[in-house]
Design a protein around this motif. Structure first.
Motif, PDB file in Angstrom:
ATOM      1  N   MET A  40       0.845  -1.201   0.000  1.00  0.00           N
ATOM      2  CA  MET A  40       0.000   0.000   0.000  1.00  0.00           C
ATOM      3  C   MET A  40       0.884   1.257   0.000  1.00  0.00           C
ATOM      4  SD  MET A  40      -2.787   0.586   2.949  1.00  0.00           S
ATOM      5  CE  MET A  40      -1.738   1.194   4.262  1.00  0.00           C
ATOM      6  N   ASP A  41       1.934   1.257   0.822  1.00  0.00           N
ATOM      7  CA  ASP A  41       2.856   2.407   0.862  1.00  0.00           C
ATOM      8  C   ASP A  41       3.431   2.679  -0.524  1.00  0.00           C
ATOM      9  OD1 ASP A  41       2.442   2.404   3.566  1.00  0.00           O
ATOM     10  OD2 ASP A  41       4.458   1.727   4.119  1.00  0.00           O
ATOM     11  N   LEU A  52      -8.655   0.088   0.851  1.00  0.00           N
ATOM     12  CA  LEU A  52      -8.264  -1.074   1.654  1.00  0.00           C
ATOM     13  C   LEU A  52      -9.509  -1.750   2.214  1.00  0.00           C
ATOM     14  CD1 LEU A  52      -6.014  -2.746   3.107  1.00  0.00           C
ATOM     15  CD2 LEU A  52      -6.151  -1.066   4.964  1.00  0.00           C
ATOM     16  N   LEU A  53      -9.652  -3.045   1.917  1.00  0.00           N
ATOM     17  CA  LEU A  53     -10.787  -3.822   2.443  1.00  0.00           C
ATOM     18  C   LEU A  53     -10.265  -5.000   3.260  1.00  0.00           C
ATOM     19  CD1 LEU A  53     -11.599  -3.118  -0.892  1.00  0.00           C
ATOM     20  CD2 LEU A  53     -13.768  -3.551   0.225  1.00  0.00           C
ATOM     21  N   GLY A  54     -11.144  -5.533   4.111  1.00  0.00           N
ATOM     22  CA  GLY A  54     -10.756  -6.701   4.910  1.00  0.00           C
ATOM     23  C   GLY A  54      -9.960  -6.331   6.146  1.00  0.00           C
ATOM     24  N   ALA A  55      -9.933  -5.067   6.491  1.00  0.00           N
ATOM     25  CA  ALA A  55      -9.192  -4.631   7.678  1.00  0.00           C
ATOM     26  C   ALA A  55      -9.807  -3.361   8.256  1.00  0.00           C
ATOM     27  CB  ALA A  55      -7.722  -4.393   7.321  1.00  0.00           C
ATOM     28  N   GLY A  64      -4.957   9.677  -0.584  1.00  0.00           N
ATOM     29  CA  GLY A  64      -5.023   8.578  -1.553  1.00  0.00           C
ATOM     30  C   GLY A  64      -5.509   7.269  -0.959  1.00  0.00           C
ATOM     31  N   LEU A  65      -5.634   7.206   0.366  1.00  0.00           N
ATOM     32  CA  LEU A  65      -6.047   5.943   0.999  1.00  0.00           C
ATOM     33  C   LEU A  65      -7.458   6.045   1.570  1.00  0.00           C
ATOM     34  CD1 LEU A  65      -5.533   3.083   2.205  1.00  0.00           C
ATOM     35  CD2 LEU A  65      -4.585   4.225   4.220  1.00  0.00           C
TER      36      LEU A  65
END
Ligand SMILES: O=c1ccn([C@@H]2O[C@H](COP(=O)(O)OP(=O)(O)O)[C@@H](O)[C@H]2O)c(=O)[nH]1
Length: 342
Positions: A40-41, A52-55, A64-65
């Motif tokens: 991701m970084d 971001l999924l599942g967390a 951007g995130l």
């Protein structure tokens, strides 16, 4: 080329004994979550947008995130079905899959296990050994585990080197914690044993046979984890060819701890199990299986390990988060152009 919108799907797991999700990065033990965090970084640094999924509950607030509050597989697929993303990059090990998504969704998955992937089409592997072991085709991309130096101690942090050797991982037969203790014992060095011990009999055997060598400290996270990785004389990654957690003989798929140690300036002593034969020689030395280490030879191995600066440089060159993200982006664009592999 225009930046991409990437849905990164973490393996959705809850913290044992709690309702909280294991986050990205993880609160404690968790190899896949560190892979996702470091990748991701790299994607963000290259200017791509990451969902971001599942967390759920992972640290957000970075440009951007977007941390999507979807943890259950159905929630993840529901979100993905209507999402405006270019590509779905799955790390869930088959918890979600293309069958639950609209036809034509660009779907790529990184395999982190030793079994055959649930979704072999568009699958990437962390090592050639893992690809061969899991039945991946010769054209399936091999992309090693990424590491972002900013998430670890740097030379500028000036963490002093100490004499101890470090095992950091699940204290289980396939990860070679017992063999790490044997190696440390042969060297006459203390072994700090960090990680969850879910097999009490195995843990007892380690302390019974090497109690004077081993210092078990349980699962570690946060600053302590980073300091241990940077201050150890060497990290031991002694994975063994024994039955692994998913059945079948263990073939170390990617070994997150190797790049983490190296980027922290710590060389690695490892067996040649799975990916270790491919990655350890750049940042340390490969030794044999089992517990039978001759003291002279073990000490010679330690004395001959590469210097901190050298392993740090090798880690960034080979596994740096931006370099590895670029390699994934290349695969995303191939996929979007219609490429497929198995
Ligand atoms: O007490 C511990 C033990 C391990 N880890 C982390 O858990 C991961 C283990 O991943 P690896 O790929 O090395 O092993 P596996 O996923 O096969 O157990 C690594 O990122 C370690 O830094 C941790 O944070 N705390």
């Amino acid at each position: 080329m225009r930046p991409l919108k990437v849905a990164l799907v973490n393996i959705p797991l809850r913290v044992p004994g709690s309702d909280a999700w294991i986050s990205v990065p993880p609160q404690g033990y968790g190899g896949i979550q560190w892979v996702v965090a470091n990748l991701m970084d790299g994607l963000l640094e290259l200017g791509h947008e990451v969902f971001l999924l599942g967390a759920p509950g992972s640290p957000a607030g970075r440009p951007g995130l977007t941390v999507v509050p979807a943890g259950e597989p159905e929630e993840i697929e529901r979100w993905l079905r209507t999402a405006d993303v270019d590509v779905v990059h799955d790390h869930s090990g088959g918890v979600i899959g293309p069958a639950g998504l609209p036809p034509g969704t660009a779907f790529i998955s990184s395999h982190h296990f030793t079994t055959r992937p649930v979704n072999p089409v568009g699958c990437t592997y962390s090592s050639r050994a893992q690809r061969a072991h899991c039945g991946g085709g010769d054209d399936a991309p091999v992309i090693p585990i990424p590491v972002d130096p900013a998430r670890y101690r740097s030379a500028a942090d000036q963490v002093a080197k100490e004499d101890f050797l470090l095992f950091m991982g699940r204290v289980s037969p396939h990860k070679g914690a017992l063999e790490a203790a044997a190696f440390a014992h042969a060297c006459g060095r203390r072994l700090v044993l960090a990680g969850p011990a879910w097999e009490p009999e195995y843990f007892d055997e380690i302390t019974r046979r090497y109690g004077s060598t081993v210092e078990p400290i349980g699962e570690v996270g946060g600053e302590r984890r980073l300091d241990l990785l940077a201050s150890a004389h060497a990290v031991l990654a002694m994975s063994q060819a024994v039955t692994g957690p998913w059945g079948g003989i263990w073939c170390e798929p990617g070994a997150t701890v190797v790049s983490e140690a190296a980027v922290s300036g710590t060389p690695v002593v490892g067996t040649g199990n799975g990916c270790l034969a491919e990655i350890v020689p750049s940042v340390g030395e490969v030794v044999g299986y089992g517990t039978d280490f001759a003291p002279d030879e073990a000490r010679r191995t330690l004395a001959g390990l590469p210097a901190s600066d050298e392993v740090r440089r090798a880690a960034v060159r080979l596994w740096g988060h931006v370099t590895i993200a670029e390699r994934y982006v290349e695969q995303y664009r191939r996929l979007l152009a219609g490429a497929t592999w198995k």
